[in-house]
Motif scaffolding. Structure first.
Motif, PDB file in Angstrom:
ATOM      1  N   PHE A 160       0.855  -1.189   0.000  1.00  0.00           N
ATOM      2  CA  PHE A 160       0.000   0.000   0.000  1.00  0.00           C
ATOM      3  C   PHE A 160       0.887   1.234   0.000  1.00  0.00           C
ATOM      4  N   LEU A 161       0.682   2.114  -0.982  1.00  0.00           N
ATOM      5  CA  LEU A 161       1.491   3.319  -1.134  1.00  0.00           C
ATOM      6  C   LEU A 161       0.673   4.533  -0.707  1.00  0.00           C
ATOM      7  N   ALA A 162       1.118   5.193   0.338  1.00  0.00           N
ATOM      8  CA  ALA A 162       0.419   6.375   0.852  1.00  0.00           C
ATOM      9  C   ALA A 162       0.913   7.609   0.105  1.00  0.00           C
ATOM     10  N   GLY A 163      -0.018   8.324  -0.518  1.00  0.00           N
ATOM     11  CA  GLY A 163       0.336   9.488  -1.319  1.00  0.00           C
ATOM     12  C   GLY A 163       0.704  10.700  -0.488  1.00  0.00           C
ATOM     13  N   PRO A 164       1.574  11.557  -1.036  1.00  0.00           N
ATOM     14  CA  PRO A 164       1.915  12.788  -0.335  1.00  0.00           C
ATOM     15  C   PRO A 164       0.719  13.753  -0.333  1.00  0.00           C
ATOM     16  N   ARG A 165       0.696  14.662   0.626  1.00  0.00           N
ATOM     17  CA  ARG A 165      -0.411  15.630   0.703  1.00  0.00           C
ATOM     18  C   ARG A 165      -0.370  16.622  -0.451  1.00  0.00           C
ATOM     19  N   SER A 166       0.835  16.986  -0.863  1.00  0.00           N
ATOM     20  CA  SER A 166       0.946  17.911  -2.001  1.00  0.00           C
ATOM     21  C   SER A 166       1.737  17.223  -3.114  1.00  0.00           C
ATOM     22  N   GLY A 167       1.337  17.475  -4.318  1.00  0.00           N
ATOM     23  CA  GLY A 167       2.025  16.888  -5.460  1.00  0.00           C
ATOM     24  C   GLY A 167       1.539  15.489  -5.797  1.00  0.00           C
ATOM     25  N   ILE A 168       1.912  15.080  -6.976  1.00  0.00           N
ATOM     26  CA  ILE A 168       1.557  13.760  -7.499  1.00  0.00           C
ATOM     27  C   ILE A 168       2.850  12.966  -7.672  1.00  0.00           C
ATOM     28  N   VAL A 169       2.802  11.674  -7.343  1.00  0.00           N
ATOM     29  CA  VAL A 169       3.954  10.803  -7.532  1.00  0.00           C
ATOM     30  C   VAL A 169       3.565   9.639  -8.443  1.00  0.00           C
ATOM     31  N   LYS A 170       4.592   9.025  -9.040  1.00  0.00           N
ATOM     32  CA  LYS A 170       4.381   7.875  -9.926  1.00  0.00           C
ATOM     33  C   LYS A 170       5.266   6.737  -9.458  1.00  0.00           C
ATOM     34  N   SER A 171       4.696   5.518  -9.527  1.00  0.00           N
ATOM     35  CA  SER A 171       5.406   4.355  -9.027  1.00  0.00           C
ATOM     36  C   SER A 171       4.965   3.104  -9.782  1.00  0.00           C
ATOM     37  N   LYS A 172       5.741   2.044  -9.648  1.00  0.00           N
ATOM     38  CA  LYS A 172       5.381   0.705 -10.116  1.00  0.00           C
ATOM     39  C   LYS A 172       5.780  -0.275  -9.034  1.00  0.00           C
ATOM     40  N   ILE A 173       5.030  -1.340  -8.923  1.00  0.00           N
ATOM     41  CA  ILE A 173       5.344  -2.408  -7.971  1.00  0.00           C
ATOM     42  C   ILE A 173       5.529  -3.697  -8.763  1.00  0.00           C
ATOM     43  N   ALA A 174       6.582  -4.450  -8.437  1.00  0.00           N
ATOM     44  CA  ALA A 174       6.848  -5.732  -9.105  1.00  0.00           C
ATOM     45  C   ALA A 174       7.008  -6.825  -8.054  1.00  0.00           C
ATOM     46  N   PHE A 175       6.725  -8.061  -8.466  1.00  0.00           N
ATOM     47  CA  PHE A 175       6.783  -9.203  -7.552  1.00  0.00           C
ATOM     48  C   PHE A 175       7.450 -10.397  -8.221  1.00  0.00           C
ATOM     49  N   GLY A 176       8.066 -11.237  -7.397  1.00  0.00           N
ATOM     50  CA  GLY A 176       8.516 -12.561  -7.790  1.00  0.00           C
ATOM     51  C   GLY A 176       7.994 -13.538  -6.760  1.00  0.00           C
ATOM     52  N   TRP A 177       7.382 -14.638  -7.188  1.00  0.00           N
ATOM     53  CA  TRP A 177       6.768 -15.592  -6.263  1.00  0.00           C
ATOM     54  C   TRP A 177       6.722 -16.975  -6.872  1.00  0.00           C
ATOM     55  N   TRP A 178       6.517 -17.961  -6.017  1.00  0.00           N
ATOM     56  CA  TRP A 178       6.222 -19.299  -6.521  1.00  0.00           C
ATOM     57  C   TRP A 178       4.969 -19.818  -5.852  1.00  0.00           C
ATOM     58  N   GLU A 179       4.424 -20.857  -6.464  1.00  0.00           N
ATOM     59  CA  GLU A 179       3.169 -21.457  -6.013  1.00  0.00           C
ATOM     60  C   GLU A 179       3.375 -22.953  -5.810  1.00  0.00           C
ATOM     61  N   GLU A 180       2.768 -23.479  -4.748  1.00  0.00           N
ATOM     62  CA  GLU A 180       2.795 -24.917  -4.459  1.00  0.00           C
ATOM     63  C   GLU A 180       1.369 -25.388  -4.222  1.00  0.00           C
ATOM     64  N   LYS A 181       1.038 -26.541  -4.783  1.00  0.00           N
ATOM     65  CA  LYS A 181      -0.285 -27.120  -4.500  1.00  0.00           C
ATOM     66  C   LYS A 181      -0.411 -27.317  -3.000  1.00  0.00           C
ATOM     67  N   ARG A 182      -1.617 -27.052  -2.511  1.00  0.00           N
ATOM     68  CA  ARG A 182      -1.866 -27.203  -1.073  1.00  0.00           C
ATOM     69  C   ARG A 182      -1.802 -28.677  -0.690  1.00  0.00           C
ATOM     70  N   LYS A 183      -1.191 -28.928   0.449  1.00  0.00           N
ATOM     71  CA  LYS A 183      -1.122 -30.282   1.000  1.00  0.00           C
ATOM     72  C   LYS A 183      -1.873 -30.271   2.306  1.00  0.00           C
ATOM     73  N   SER A 184      -2.283 -31.420   2.760  1.00  0.00           N
ATOM     74  CA  SER A 184      -3.091 -31.496   3.980  1.00  0.00           C
ATOM     75  C   SER A 184      -2.399 -30.863   5.180  1.00  0.00           C
ATOM     76  N   ALA A 185      -1.064 -30.869   5.229  1.00  0.00           N
ATOM     77  CA  ALA A 185      -0.335 -30.294   6.353  1.00  0.00           C
ATOM     78  C   ALA A 185      -0.508 -28.776   6.404  1.00  0.00           C
ATOM     79  N   PHE A 186      -0.835 -28.135   5.267  1.00  0.00           N
ATOM     80  CA  PHE A 186      -0.972 -26.686   5.215  1.00  0.00           C
ATOM     81  C   PHE A 186      -2.421 -26.234   5.239  1.00  0.00           C
ATOM     82  N   LYS A 187      -3.360 -27.135   5.219  1.00  0.00           N
ATOM     83  CA  LYS A 187      -4.779 -26.747   5.140  1.00  0.00           C
ATOM     84  C   LYS A 187      -5.254 -26.204   6.452  1.00  0.00           C
TER      85      LYS A 187
END
Length: 187
Positions: A160-187
């Motif tokens: 979450f990017l909180a904007g400044p009170r005065s002026g406009i800002v520009k940004s980008k957010i990037a991610f790297g992640w992996w996914e695993e099928k759910r197993k009963s131990a994690f349910k």
């Protein structure tokens, strides 16, 4: 003479197995489970905020492992970046198409979505604000999490990017992640 000594040492110790250590993100990429992506440009300030996040749909059947995120500040002003776990962020999100598996030889499609809101009022509801980072002007904030944030179906990892009170800002957010099928131990 040297090579004969090496051979005799190998014979004396028996067969020594060769061991290769690779980083977990590379291993997940080889499996076709590692993904990267980014939001579009977020433009906010003067009472508005923005956000980008990894959203794990309720029916995804996978756990999300957050590996890395970046926040690029294209502006001359700093602004705070707050990390929320399992919150409901404000606004009407768009889903990014700027997503790809890192192993492009596989036809992997992520179950987790990158969603974002370019400019909105309000703050995330629910969940937990786990930490705050300050973005420097004209710089990129990089945080490597090594998969320690594990988000089940129905959860989210939101910057979450909180904007400044005065002026406009520009940004980008990037991610790297992996996914695993759910197993009963994690349910």
């Amino acid at each position: 003479m040297k090579s004969s000594k090496v051979i005799s040492k190998r014979r004396a110790f028996g067969r020594i197995p060769e061991v290769v250590t690779i980083p977990n993100p590379l291993f997940k990429s080889l499996e076709g489970k590692y993904f990267v992506g980014q939001t579009q440009i977020l433009t906010f300030g003067r009472g508005t905020n923005a956000w980008g996040g990894l959203i794990n749909p309720k029916n995804s059947g996978v756990n999300l492992f957050v590996n890395v995120y970046t926040v690029t500040n294209f502006s001359g002003k700093s602004f705070p970046a707050k990390v929320f776990l399992n919150s409901l962020p404000p606004g009407h999100p768009l889903t990014s198409r700027l997503v790809s598996p890192t192993n492009t030889s596989r036809n992997s499609i992520p179950k987790v979505k990158i969603q974002f809101v370019r400019s909105t009022m309000g703050i995330p509801r629910g969940g937990t604000n786990v930490f705050l980072r300050e973005t420097s002007p004209k710089a990129t904030l990089v945080s490597e999490e090594d998969g320690k944030f594990i988000i089940p179906p129905g959860g989210s990892f939101v910057i979450f990017l909180a904007g400044p009170r005065s002026g406009i800002v520009k940004s980008k957010i990037a991610f790297g992640w992996w996914e695993e099928k759910r197993k009963s131990a994690f349910k």
